[in-house]
Design a protein around this motif. Structure first.
Motif, PDB file in Angstrom:
ATOM      1  N   VAL A  29       0.853  -1.188   0.000  1.00 26.05           N
ATOM      2  CA  VAL A  29       0.000   0.000   0.000  1.00 26.05           C
ATOM      3  C   VAL A  29       0.889   1.238   0.000  1.00 26.05           C
ATOM      4  O   VAL A  29       1.783   1.384   0.834  1.00 26.05           O
ATOM      5  CB  VAL A  29      -0.942   0.018   1.228  1.00 26.05           C
ATOM      6  N   ARG A  30       0.617   2.137  -0.929  1.00 21.20           N
ATOM      7  CA  ARG A  30       1.417   3.358  -1.071  1.00 21.20           C
ATOM      8  C   ARG A  30       1.074   4.348   0.045  1.00 21.20           C
ATOM      9  O   ARG A  30      -0.083   4.600   0.342  1.00 21.20           O
ATOM     10  CB  ARG A  30       1.144   3.986  -2.426  1.00 21.20           C
ATOM     11  N   SER A  31       2.122   4.875   0.661  1.00 24.49           N
ATOM     12  CA  SER A  31       1.981   5.910   1.681  1.00 24.49           C
ATOM     13  C   SER A  31       3.199   6.799   1.588  1.00 24.49           C
ATOM     14  O   SER A  31       4.323   6.304   1.548  1.00 24.49           O
ATOM     15  CB  SER A  31       1.900   5.300   3.082  1.00 24.49           C
ATOM     16  N   GLN A  32       3.015   8.084   1.556  1.00 32.00           N
ATOM     17  CA  GLN A  32       4.142   9.010   1.526  1.00 32.00           C
ATOM     18  C   GLN A  32       4.558   9.426   2.935  1.00 32.00           C
ATOM     19  O   GLN A  32       5.472  10.225   3.102  1.00 32.00           O
ATOM     20  CB  GLN A  32       3.786  10.246   0.692  1.00 32.00           C
ATOM     21  N   ALA A  33       3.909   8.864   3.941  1.00 29.05           N
ATOM     22  CA  ALA A  33       4.185   9.255   5.324  1.00 29.05           C
ATOM     23  C   ALA A  33       5.419   8.548   5.874  1.00 29.05           C
ATOM     24  O   ALA A  33       5.679   7.389   5.555  1.00 29.05           O
ATOM     25  CB  ALA A  33       2.986   8.944   6.208  1.00 29.05           C
ATOM     26  N   LEU A  34       6.159   9.280   6.687  1.00 30.15           N
ATOM     27  CA  LEU A  34       7.213   8.707   7.512  1.00 30.15           C
ATOM     28  C   LEU A  34       6.668   8.672   8.935  1.00 30.15           C
ATOM     29  O   LEU A  34       5.855   9.508   9.318  1.00 30.15           O
ATOM     30  CB  LEU A  34       8.462   9.591   7.524  1.00 30.15           C
ATOM     31  N   PHE A  35       7.153   7.740   9.708  1.00 29.94           N
ATOM     32  CA  PHE A  35       6.800   7.688  11.117  1.00 29.94           C
ATOM     33  C   PHE A  35       8.082   7.695  11.931  1.00 29.94           C
ATOM     34  O   PHE A  35       9.037   6.984  11.613  1.00 29.94           O
ATOM     35  CB  PHE A  35       5.992   6.430  11.436  1.00 29.94           C
ATOM     36  N   VAL A  36       8.089   8.513  12.972  1.00 27.78           N
ATOM     37  CA  VAL A  36       9.221   8.574  13.885  1.00 27.78           C
ATOM     38  C   VAL A  36       8.740   8.016  15.222  1.00 27.78           C
ATOM     39  O   VAL A  36       7.736   8.478  15.772  1.00 27.78           O
ATOM     40  CB  VAL A  36       9.720  10.026  14.059  1.00 27.78           C
ATOM     41  N   LEU A  37       9.446   7.008  15.710  1.00 25.00           N
ATOM     42  CA  LEU A  37       9.088   6.405  16.989  1.00 25.00           C
ATOM     43  C   LEU A  37       9.483   7.339  18.128  1.00 25.00           C
ATOM     44  O   LEU A  37      10.643   7.771  18.209  1.00 25.00           O
ATOM     45  CB  LEU A  37       9.783   5.047  17.148  1.00 25.00           C
ATOM     46  N   VAL A  38       8.520   7.658  18.961  1.00 24.02           N
ATOM     47  CA  VAL A  38       8.771   8.496  20.134  1.00 24.02           C
ATOM     48  C   VAL A  38       8.926   7.606  21.366  1.00 24.02           C
ATOM     49  O   VAL A  38       9.860   7.757  22.155  1.00 24.02           O
ATOM     50  CB  VAL A  38       7.634   9.526  20.349  1.00 24.02           C
ATOM     51  N   ASP A  39       8.022   6.646  21.507  1.00 22.86           N
ATOM     52  CA  ASP A  39       8.051   5.739  22.656  1.00 22.86           C
ATOM     53  C   ASP A  39       7.295   4.467  22.289  1.00 22.86           C
ATOM     54  O   ASP A  39       6.322   4.513  21.534  1.00 22.86           O
ATOM     55  CB  ASP A  39       7.402   6.420  23.871  1.00 22.86           C
ATOM     56  N   GLY A  40       7.744   3.361  22.808  1.00 23.02           N
ATOM     57  CA  GLY A  40       7.068   2.098  22.547  1.00 23.02           C
ATOM     58  C   GLY A  40       7.872   1.214  21.614  1.00 23.02           C
ATOM     59  O   GLY A  40       9.108   1.272  21.584  1.00 23.02           O
ATOM     60  N   GLU A  41       7.127   0.429  20.828  1.00 21.65           N
ATOM     61  CA  GLU A  41       7.791  -0.561  19.989  1.00 21.65           C
ATOM     62  C   GLU A  41       6.994  -0.782  18.708  1.00 21.65           C
ATOM     63  O   GLU A  41       5.770  -0.798  18.707  1.00 21.65           O
ATOM     64  CB  GLU A  41       7.878  -1.876  20.771  1.00 21.65           C
ATOM     65  N   LEU A  42       7.741  -0.953  17.625  1.00 16.04           N
ATOM     66  CA  LEU A  42       7.149  -1.265  16.326  1.00 16.04           C
ATOM     67  C   LEU A  42       7.711  -2.599  15.848  1.00 16.04           C
ATOM     68  O   LEU A  42       8.873  -2.913  16.101  1.00 16.04           O
ATOM     69  CB  LEU A  42       7.488  -0.184  15.298  1.00 16.04           C
ATOM     70  N   GLU A  43       6.879  -3.349  15.152  1.00 23.55           N
ATOM     71  CA  GLU A  43       7.343  -4.598  14.548  1.00 23.55           C
ATOM     72  C   GLU A  43       7.195  -4.496  13.040  1.00 23.55           C
ATOM     73  O   GLU A  43       6.131  -4.131  12.539  1.00 23.55           O
ATOM     74  CB  GLU A  43       6.539  -5.784  15.074  1.00 23.55           C
ATOM     75  N   VAL A  44       8.260  -4.801  12.332  1.00 24.29           N
ATOM     76  CA  VAL A  44       8.236  -4.835  10.873  1.00 24.29           C
ATOM     77  C   VAL A  44       8.031  -6.284  10.476  1.00 24.29           C
ATOM     78  O   VAL A  44       8.770  -7.169  10.921  1.00 24.29           O
ATOM     79  CB  VAL A  44       9.562  -4.288  10.280  1.00 24.29           C
ATOM     80  N   GLN A  45       6.993  -6.518   9.663  1.00 25.13           N
ATOM     81  CA  GLN A  45       6.657  -7.876   9.245  1.00 25.13           C
ATOM     82  C   GLN A  45       6.635  -7.975   7.733  1.00 25.13           C
ATOM     83  O   GLN A  45       6.214  -7.047   7.048  1.00 25.13           O
ATOM     84  CB  GLN A  45       5.270  -8.282   9.749  1.00 25.13           C
ATOM     85  N   ARG A  46       7.083  -9.117   7.245  1.00 27.57           N
ATOM     86  CA  ARG A  46       6.965  -9.450   5.826  1.00 27.57           C
ATOM     87  C   ARG A  46       6.273 -10.786   5.735  1.00 27.57           C
ATOM     88  O   ARG A  46       6.692 -11.749   6.364  1.00 27.57           O
ATOM     89  CB  ARG A  46       8.333  -9.516   5.165  1.00 27.57           C
ATOM     90  N   ARG A  47       5.196 -10.802   4.956  1.00 31.57           N
ATOM     91  CA  ARG A  47       4.393 -12.013   4.785  1.00 31.57           C
ATOM     92  C   ARG A  47       3.973 -12.610   6.135  1.00 31.57           C
ATOM     93  O   ARG A  47       4.018 -13.821   6.324  1.00 31.57           O
ATOM     94  CB  ARG A  47       5.139 -13.036   3.939  1.00 31.57           C
TER      95      ARG A  47
END
Length: 163
Positions: A29-47
């Motif tokens: 899905v196309r998104s021109q947004a960047l996200f900057v982590l301030v606090d917490g945790e993100l998980e990057v997933q593929r398939r």
């Protein structure tokens, strides 16, 4: 530029609070947004498989889609309560701070170096296995730049071409 500088540079963008499991970016899905982590945790997933967990405040996700003007290449999902800053006009960060572009280039270069080093090590470790890792040289060639010409995106006059 470091994580503290990234947080300061993006301080004018509002913090967005998200609960566990919120999808910030979706693969394909196309998104021109960047996200900057301030606090917490993100998980990057593929398939559906976790590739990496991002926990460092100031970390940036969504940069590949923006820089390549392409759809997201992975899902980015919040893990637990998370605070991010959504940057809908990332180009403004480049205009505001030339060091931002250098920082992003350094982050991407580090990832490329880690990946190419890992693949080279794999190739060396399994050199006697024949066909097991036969694609590694091709992958390294793609990562490190090959002599093949860039693909032709088509006519500029026909942006929605059927081919």
């Amino acid at each position: 530029m470091n994580a503290i500088d990234i947080l300061a540079l993006t301080a004018t963008h509002p913090d967005e609070w998200a609960n566990d499991g919120v999808r910030l970016l979706s693969d394909g899905v196309r998104s021109q947004a960047l996200f900057v982590l301030v606090d917490g945790e993100l998980e990057v997933q593929r398939r559906g498989r976790a590739v990496v967990r991002v926990t460092d405040p100031g970390a940036i996700v969504g940069e590949l889609g923006f820089l390549l003007d392409s759809p997201a290449s992975a899902d980015v999902i919040t893990v637990g309560p998370t605070v991010v800053r959504r940057i809908d006009d990332p180009a403004s960060l480049f205009d505001l701070s030339p060091d931002f572009g250098r920082h992003l280039a350094t982050v991407l270069a580090r990832r490329l170096w880690q990946m190419s080093t890992y693949l080279s090590d794999l190739q060396e470790q399994f050199a006697d296995q024949g066909e097991v890792l036969s694609l590694v040289p091709q992958v390294l060639d793609e990562l490190l730049g090959s002599s093949r010409p860039s693909p032709d995106p088509g006519s500029e006059r026909e942006t929605e071409s059927p081919y």
